[in-house]
Write a protein that holds these residues in place. Structure first.
Motif, PDB file in Angstrom:
ATOM      1  N   VAL A  70      74.823  70.292 121.296  1.00 21.33           N
ATOM      2  CA  VAL A  70      75.416  68.662 121.310  1.00 21.33           C
ATOM      3  C   VAL A  70      74.566  67.768 122.263  1.00 21.33           C
ATOM      4  O   VAL A  70      73.980  66.741 121.875  1.00 21.33           O
ATOM      5  CB  VAL A  70      76.782  68.972 121.967  1.00 21.33           C
ATOM      6  CG1 VAL A  70      77.398  67.493 122.466  1.00 21.33           C
ATOM      7  CG2 VAL A  70      77.848  69.573 121.269  1.00 21.33           C
ATOM      8  N   GLU A  71      73.981  68.302 123.131  1.00 22.47           N
ATOM      9  CA  GLU A  71      73.026  67.854 124.145  1.00 22.47           C
ATOM     10  C   GLU A  71      71.910  67.204 123.786  1.00 22.47           C
ATOM     11  O   GLU A  71      71.118  66.222 123.639  1.00 22.47           O
ATOM     12  CB  GLU A  71      73.014  68.479 125.556  1.00 22.47           C
ATOM     13  CG  GLU A  71      72.113  67.577 126.620  1.00 22.47           C
ATOM     14  CD  GLU A  71      72.014  67.913 127.867  1.00 22.47           C
ATOM     15  OE1 GLU A  71      72.235  69.573 128.348  1.00 22.47           O
ATOM     16  OE2 GLU A  71      72.109  67.415 128.920  1.00 22.47           O
ATOM     17  N   LEU A 118      70.912  67.647 110.892  1.00 21.04           N
ATOM     18  CA  LEU A 118      70.296  67.889 112.256  1.00 21.04           C
ATOM     19  C   LEU A 118      71.140  68.137 113.356  1.00 21.04           C
ATOM     20  O   LEU A 118      71.047  69.101 114.125  1.00 21.04           O
ATOM     21  CB  LEU A 118      69.710  66.566 112.434  1.00 21.04           C
ATOM     22  CG  LEU A 118      68.660  66.554 113.901  1.00 21.04           C
ATOM     23  CD1 LEU A 118      67.435  67.356 113.649  1.00 21.04           C
ATOM     24  CD2 LEU A 118      68.511  64.978 114.202  1.00 21.04           C
ATOM     25  N   LYS A 119      72.454  67.732 113.246  1.00 27.63           N
ATOM     26  CA  LYS A 119      73.442  68.045 114.259  1.00 27.63           C
ATOM     27  C   LYS A 119      73.799  69.479 114.132  1.00 27.63           C
ATOM     28  O   LYS A 119      74.009  70.246 115.172  1.00 27.63           O
ATOM     29  CB  LYS A 119      74.749  67.071 114.124  1.00 27.63           C
ATOM     30  CG  LYS A 119      75.772  67.486 115.217  1.00 27.63           C
ATOM     31  CD  LYS A 119      76.908  66.653 114.742  1.00 27.63           C
ATOM     32  CE  LYS A 119      76.833  65.237 115.067  1.00 27.63           C
ATOM     33  NZ  LYS A 119      78.064  64.551 114.901  1.00 27.63           N
ATOM     34  N   GLU A 120      73.707  70.094 112.951  1.00 28.08           N
ATOM     35  CA  GLU A 120      74.183  71.660 112.836  1.00 28.08           C
ATOM     36  C   GLU A 120      73.089  72.495 113.513  1.00 28.08           C
ATOM     37  O   GLU A 120      73.567  73.644 113.873  1.00 28.08           O
ATOM     38  CB  GLU A 120      74.235  71.796 111.563  1.00 28.08           C
ATOM     39  CG  GLU A 120      75.557  71.269 110.814  1.00 28.08           C
ATOM     40  CD  GLU A 120      75.767  71.798 109.501  1.00 28.08           C
ATOM     41  OE1 GLU A 120      74.809  72.533 108.782  1.00 28.08           O
ATOM     42  OE2 GLU A 120      76.502  70.947 108.437  1.00 28.08           O
ATOM     43  N   GLN A 121      71.842  71.987 113.758  1.00 25.09           N
ATOM     44  CA  GLN A 121      70.671  72.762 113.956  1.00 25.09           C
ATOM     45  C   GLN A 121      70.730  72.720 115.466  1.00 25.09           C
ATOM     46  O   GLN A 121      69.855  73.695 116.195  1.00 25.09           O
ATOM     47  CB  GLN A 121      69.411  72.586 113.262  1.00 25.09           C
ATOM     48  CG  GLN A 121      69.389  72.610 112.021  1.00 25.09           C
ATOM     49  CD  GLN A 121      69.340  74.281 111.506  1.00 25.09           C
ATOM     50  OE1 GLN A 121      69.105  75.159 112.169  1.00 25.09           O
ATOM     51  NE2 GLN A 121      70.449  74.431 110.565  1.00 25.09           N
ATOM     52  N   THR A 174      68.956  61.394 119.286  1.00 25.82           N
ATOM     53  CA  THR A 174      69.553  60.238 118.393  1.00 25.82           C
ATOM     54  C   THR A 174      69.987  59.016 119.129  1.00 25.82           C
ATOM     55  O   THR A 174      70.404  57.861 118.721  1.00 25.82           O
ATOM     56  CB  THR A 174      70.742  60.611 117.835  1.00 25.82           C
ATOM     57  OG1 THR A 174      71.767  61.014 118.439  1.00 25.82           O
ATOM     58  CG2 THR A 174      70.281  61.668 116.682  1.00 25.82           C
ATOM     59  N   SER A 175      70.007  59.216 120.637  1.00 23.25           N
ATOM     60  CA  SER A 175      70.572  58.254 121.459  1.00 23.25           C
ATOM     61  C   SER A 175      69.660  57.676 122.640  1.00 23.25           C
ATOM     62  O   SER A 175      70.014  57.115 123.425  1.00 23.25           O
ATOM     63  CB  SER A 175      71.828  58.624 122.099  1.00 23.25           C
ATOM     64  OG  SER A 175      72.885  58.991 121.122  1.00 23.25           O
ATOM     65  N   ASN A 222      62.416  70.024 135.856  1.00 23.65           N
ATOM     66  CA  ASN A 222      61.436  71.009 134.898  1.00 23.65           C
ATOM     67  C   ASN A 222      62.238  71.993 134.147  1.00 23.65           C
ATOM     68  O   ASN A 222      62.069  72.271 133.083  1.00 23.65           O
ATOM     69  CB  ASN A 222      60.655  71.907 136.006  1.00 23.65           C
ATOM     70  CG  ASN A 222      59.435  72.492 135.260  1.00 23.65           C
ATOM     71  OD1 ASN A 222      58.717  71.908 134.581  1.00 23.65           O
ATOM     72  ND2 ASN A 222      59.652  73.889 135.232  1.00 23.65           N
ATOM     73  N   SER A 223      63.440  72.634 134.865  1.00 26.84           N
ATOM     74  CA  SER A 223      64.373  73.372 134.158  1.00 26.84           C
ATOM     75  C   SER A 223      64.862  72.828 132.727  1.00 26.84           C
ATOM     76  O   SER A 223      65.033  73.425 131.835  1.00 26.84           O
ATOM     77  CB  SER A 223      65.325  74.120 135.010  1.00 26.84           C
ATOM     78  OG  SER A 223      66.138  74.840 134.403  1.00 26.84           O
ATOM     79  N   PHE A 224      65.364  71.618 133.145  1.00 29.89           N
ATOM     80  CA  PHE A 224      66.171  70.870 132.238  1.00 29.89           C
ATOM     81  C   PHE A 224      65.181  70.443 130.941  1.00 29.89           C
ATOM     82  O   PHE A 224      65.500  70.657 129.727  1.00 29.89           O
ATOM     83  CB  PHE A 224      66.650  69.506 132.542  1.00 29.89           C
ATOM     84  CG  PHE A 224      67.119  68.558 131.542  1.00 29.89           C
ATOM     85  CD1 PHE A 224      68.477  68.688 131.078  1.00 29.89           C
ATOM     86  CD2 PHE A 224      66.396  67.567 131.322  1.00 29.89           C
ATOM     87  CE1 PHE A 224      68.847  67.934 130.149  1.00 29.89           C
ATOM     88  CE2 PHE A 224      66.855  66.515 130.187  1.00 29.89           C
ATOM     89  CZ  PHE A 224      68.430  66.823 129.655  1.00 29.89           C
ATOM     90  N   SER A 225      63.868  70.089 131.191  1.00 29.01           N
ATOM     91  CA  SER A 225      62.922  69.608 130.257  1.00 29.01           C
ATOM     92  C   SER A 225      62.553  71.115 129.299  1.00 29.01           C
ATOM     93  O   SER A 225      62.532  70.867 128.292  1.00 29.01           O
ATOM     94  CB  SER A 225      61.548  69.361 131.001  1.00 29.01           C
ATOM     95  OG  SER A 225      60.650  69.280 130.086  1.00 29.01           O
ATOM     96  N   GLU A 226      62.382  72.177 130.121  1.00 30.51           N
ATOM     97  CA  GLU A 226      62.103  73.285 129.418  1.00 30.51           C
ATOM     98  C   GLU A 226      63.237  73.868 128.434  1.00 30.51           C
ATOM     99  O   GLU A 226      63.261  74.245 127.289  1.00 30.51           O
ATOM    100  CB  GLU A 226      61.517  74.593 130.232  1.00 30.51           C
ATOM    101  CG  GLU A 226      60.364  74.253 130.799  1.00 30.51           C
ATOM    102  CD  GLU A 226      59.882  75.639 131.565  1.00 30.51           C
ATOM    103  OE1 GLU A 226      60.458  76.617 131.418  1.00 30.51           O
ATOM    104  OE2 GLU A 226      58.440  75.473 131.808  1.00 30.51           O
ATOM    105  N   GLN A 227      64.312  73.639 128.941  1.00 33.37           N
ATOM    106  CA  GLN A 227      65.474  73.938 128.143  1.00 33.37           C
ATOM    107  C   GLN A 227      65.511  72.933 126.755  1.00 33.37           C
ATOM    108  O   GLN A 227      65.894  73.592 125.752  1.00 33.37           O
ATOM    109  CB  GLN A 227      67.013  73.858 128.941  1.00 33.37           C
ATOM    110  CG  GLN A 227      68.313  74.154 128.069  1.00 33.37           C
ATOM    111  CD  GLN A 227      69.353  73.948 129.067  1.00 33.37           C
ATOM    112  OE1 GLN A 227      69.344  73.447 130.148  1.00 33.37           O
ATOM    113  NE2 GLN A 227      70.517  73.749 128.324  1.00 33.37           N
ATOM    114  N   ILE A 228      65.512  71.815 127.141  1.00 35.22           N
ATOM    115  CA  ILE A 228      65.725  71.017 125.811  1.00 35.22           C
ATOM    116  C   ILE A 228      64.585  71.301 124.862  1.00 35.22           C
ATOM    117  O   ILE A 228      64.790  71.195 123.585  1.00 35.22           O
ATOM    118  CB  ILE A 228      65.582  69.518 126.291  1.00 35.22           C
ATOM    119  CG1 ILE A 228      66.944  69.234 127.112  1.00 35.22           C
ATOM    120  CG2 ILE A 228      65.188  68.547 125.224  1.00 35.22           C
ATOM    121  CD1 ILE A 228      68.133  69.053 126.313  1.00 35.22           C
TER     122      ILE A 228
END
Length: 254
Positions: free
Chosen positions: A208-209, A202-205, A215-216, A53-59
């Motif tokens: 990295v994760e 897009l990468k600039e905004q 894109t992957s 849940n923490s990972f999902s909210e962070q992303i």
């Protein structure tokens, strides 16, 4: 509105674990090993849920804060209304392409969109009138729930995103979307790929994760990324369904 902090949810989940541990205390004494094993399994499961849940909210937070989507919702699913949706989309994109050509930041883009909402409505209504219809149009800039969506080879997980939303008529038909900032809308992604030059924007905004994730996520070679993407998708889709159910139950308007 209905969610709390990760820490609050963690406290709630841990209280549930403690409750279950007390329940396990009712087991016969000769089941000590079984009880201990169940406590370990339940604790591990709860901690995994908290992490996911923490990972999902962070992303989702990172994507929502750094992207602006463009969302067009058709009046209905009839072929005529769907074609009309595409006509409105094309005219609004053509107009916004000129308006946003010198915008290099998310805040500037939001400012330009806000100042052009009435013009966007007029452009959409003109396209509708040209097709012999008289549907009303609503254009808004806000935060809206989206399911998992793909645009070319860019895939965004479900969640709440900032978006310019154009609703045609009743807004009951299938929708179309793209990313307005960075400007993915202004390239042709119908052939399945977004140009590398646009991906650099897009990468600039994004972190990295976040960039690797969107894109992957369909790459068969990167199983961990696919698993992480699925975590975000499952959790955010569940939240969107829960929120929609509450809105329907209490007649909450967006």
């Amino acid at each position: 509105m209905f969610g709390g902090s990760c820490e609050a949810r963690g406290d709630f989940m841990m209280s549930k674990v403690l409750f279950r541990i007390k329940e396990l205390g009712k087991f016969p004494k000769n089941n000590t090993i079984l009880k201990s094993g169940l406590v370990i399994i339940m604790s591990a499961l709860i901690m995994t849920i908290i992490y996911m849940n923490s990972f999902s909210e962070q992303i989702n937070k990172g994507l929502a804060e750094n992207l602006i989507r463009f969302h067009v919702i058709a009046n209905s699913d009839s072929e005529e209304d769907q074609q009309l949706k595409r006509s409105v989309r094309d005219r609004v994109i053509e107009y916004m392409k000129v308006q946003l050509k010198d915008s290099g930041s998310l805040e500037h883009t939001k400012h330009i969109i806000s100042n052009n909402l009435s013009n966007i409505v007029s452009i959409a209504e003109e396209a509708i009138a040209d097709a012999g219809k008289n549907y009303k149009v609503k254009a808004e800039l806000g935060s809206y729930p989206f399911p998992t969506k793909a645009y070319g080879d860019i895939v965004l997980p479900a969640g709440n995103y900032q978006a310019l939303r154009v609703v045609i008529g009743k807004g009951e038909g299938a929708n179309w979307w793209c990313v307005l900032f960075p400007p993915l809308c202004f390239v042709d992604a119908t052939h399945g790929t977004v140009p590398d030059s646009v991906k650099e924007d897009l990468k600039e905004q994004l972190s990295v994760e976040e960039y690797i994730l969107v894109t992957s996520s369909e790459s068969e070679k990167d199983v961990p990324v696919k698993i992480k993407f699925k975590i975000v998708e499952i959790i955010q889709n569940s939240k969107n369904k829960f929120s929609a159910a509450l809105n329907k139950l209490f007649n909450i308007k967006e």
